[in-house]
Scaffold this active site. Sequence first.
Site, PDB file in Angstrom:
ATOM      1  N   LYS A 123       1.755 -13.888   5.765  1.00 49.11           N
ATOM      2  CA  LYS A 123       1.863 -14.833   4.655  1.00 49.11           C
ATOM      3  C   LYS A 123       3.358 -15.153   4.491  1.00 49.11           C
ATOM      4  O   LYS A 123       3.928 -15.104   3.400  1.00 49.11           O
ATOM      5  CB  LYS A 123       1.256 -14.159   3.407  1.00 49.11           C
ATOM      6  CG  LYS A 123       1.003 -15.044   2.262  1.00 49.11           C
ATOM      7  CD  LYS A 123      -0.151 -16.001   2.450  1.00 49.11           C
ATOM      8  CE  LYS A 123      -0.144 -17.000   1.318  1.00 49.11           C
ATOM      9  NZ  LYS A 123      -0.595 -18.322   1.618  1.00 49.11           N
ATOM     10  N   TYR A 148       0.815  -1.225   0.000  1.00 49.78           N
ATOM     11  CA  TYR A 148       0.000   0.000   0.000  1.00 49.78           C
ATOM     12  C   TYR A 148       0.843   1.268   0.000  1.00 49.78           C
ATOM     13  O   TYR A 148       0.298   2.368  -0.035  1.00 49.78           O
ATOM     14  CB  TYR A 148      -0.896   0.042   1.241  1.00 49.78           C
ATOM     15  CG  TYR A 148      -2.177  -0.720   1.077  1.00 49.78           C
ATOM     16  CD1 TYR A 148      -2.164  -2.031   0.630  1.00 49.78           C
ATOM     17  CD2 TYR A 148      -3.401  -0.143   1.379  1.00 49.78           C
ATOM     18  CE1 TYR A 148      -3.328  -2.746   0.478  1.00 49.78           C
ATOM     19  CE2 TYR A 148      -4.570  -0.848   1.234  1.00 49.78           C
ATOM     20  CZ  TYR A 148      -4.538  -2.145   0.782  1.00 49.78           C
ATOM     21  OH  TYR A 148      -5.692  -2.846   0.632  1.00 49.78           O
ATOM     22  N   ASP A 179      -6.597  -5.401   5.472  1.00 49.56           N
ATOM     23  CA  ASP A 179      -7.710  -4.875   4.686  1.00 49.56           C
ATOM     24  C   ASP A 179      -8.730  -5.990   4.440  1.00 49.56           C
ATOM     25  O   ASP A 179      -9.925  -5.843   4.696  1.00 49.56           O
ATOM     26  CB  ASP A 179      -7.140  -4.339   3.366  1.00 49.56           C
ATOM     27  CG  ASP A 179      -8.086  -3.376   2.682  1.00 49.56           C
ATOM     28  OD1 ASP A 179      -9.188  -3.147   3.209  1.00 49.56           O
ATOM     29  OD2 ASP A 179      -7.728  -2.845   1.620  1.00 49.56           O
ATOM     30  N   ASP A 226      -4.172 -16.996   4.785  1.00 49.35           N
ATOM     31  CA  ASP A 226      -5.272 -17.705   4.105  1.00 49.35           C
ATOM     32  C   ASP A 226      -5.989 -18.639   5.072  1.00 49.35           C
ATOM     33  O   ASP A 226      -7.223 -18.708   5.112  1.00 49.35           O
ATOM     34  CB  ASP A 226      -4.788 -18.440   2.840  1.00 49.35           C
ATOM     35  CG  ASP A 226      -3.473 -19.168   3.036  1.00 49.35           C
ATOM     36  OD1 ASP A 226      -2.793 -18.891   4.039  1.00 49.35           O
ATOM     37  OD2 ASP A 226      -3.117 -20.014   2.200  1.00 49.35           O
TER      38      ASP A 226
END
Length: 424
Positions: free
Chosen positions: A222, A151, A312, A288
């Site tokens: 992740k 971002y 987000d 995930d």
Amino acid sequence: MPASKVVMGPDGHLIVPDNPVIPFIEGDGIGPDVWSASKLVLDAAVEHIYSGKRKIEWLEILAGEKAFNETGDWLPAESLDIAREYLVSIKGPLTTPVGGGIRSLNVALRQELDLYVCLRPVKWYKGVPSPVVHPENVNMVIFRENTEDIYAGIEFAMGTPEAEKLLHFLVNDLHAGKKIRFPETSAFGIKPVSKEGSERLIRAAIKYALEHNLPSVTIVHKGNIMKYTEGAFKLWGYALAEREFGDKVYTWGQWENARKTQGEDAANARLKRAESQGKLIIKDVIADNFLQQILLSPGDYSVVATLNLNGDYISDAAAASVGGIGIAPGANINYITGHAVFEATHGTAPRFANTNTMNPSSLLLSGVMMLEYLGWTEAAECIEEALATTIKRKRVTIDFYNLMHDATLLKTSEFAQEIIKNLV
Ligand code: NAD
């Protein structure tokens, strides 16, 4: 008493006068409707609890369409100066200018004030229509890193000289050419994740959990794929927790070490002991998997610390499980300087502007978070309870009305009046 400013004290705690000046941005689209309803309830609750001893002095600042129409500027420098000077402010949703110099007003505000935590509590209120079977098990506070990650806005469009230059550098200097599948037609985005930025976010999450006596902080990442950014975020988090919070916490990193040296049973016994001693458990889950876990066993998670992009997705998915967009509050905070902007998490829903039909709960609950942040917890609790009673009595705005049986449909302003009636 004359109104005065909220300031940051030398000990890192806010000093809040009884009549603080709080700047507000009404917002675009449905902003004026949901803001006037929220302001009505916030003022009524403060009066109800403190009987005139405390009162917020609201100060309007311009941003978004209203600012553009009046000043030709989407985010006037004066508005930023006021938000900076008064530390704590609140805002309705803002239109994202299309094709202008500003990518997003919200992002600009976050960057200007270095609001590094995006705080999103996700909690179910009895009676709120939810797509999950046990929404009552959802009670999470998400700390999303707000200033780094993909971002940061370092992106280069396909075919530009910048993209070409970067490709050249990647191929010739970093010998990473083989990793780029279609070099000639690639656009590029850069993902900066720093130790400093990760640590201040995770530190804020741990402090919050300890102050609120919560059972765990889950670091979501992740790191299995992005080892040096997201993986490092996890490792920095564990190291910081152990270094700065000592025996107030027990980390899965410590569990892993115990497992290696003493075996799994001994490691599990240590973890159980730490839990029974009321230590804050610091754990991690891959992003995930986390998105399915919050649907399957949300009760396992309390405070969540995560990077910008994961945060987000997670905050919207989690919010949806407790009734979604009309009720999820948020805040952007710098716990070091004290700067904070509390905000509705939904957008401007322009189709419904000035219809007095939308749900003001997202902005109102952001106001509740603001009262908590100011230390006016009695007023905050009293609004939360009154809102819960109003929903339980099925006197609601159109979004909930459409999903409930035997509910009474209220306008935005009527919903606010109903909450005020229920203040106890
Ligand atoms: P949106 O959130 O404005 O609206 C999507 C839908 O959600 C609406 O059509 C409506 O059905 C529902 N909704 C939104 N707020 C609601 C409320 N309070 N009560 C009940 N239902 C509600 O999203 P969008 O249409 O994608 O965006 C519209 C504009 O808002 C864009 O300019 C976008 O950039 C901006 N936006 C601003 C913010 C912000 O200021 N924080 C956040 C998201 C989008």
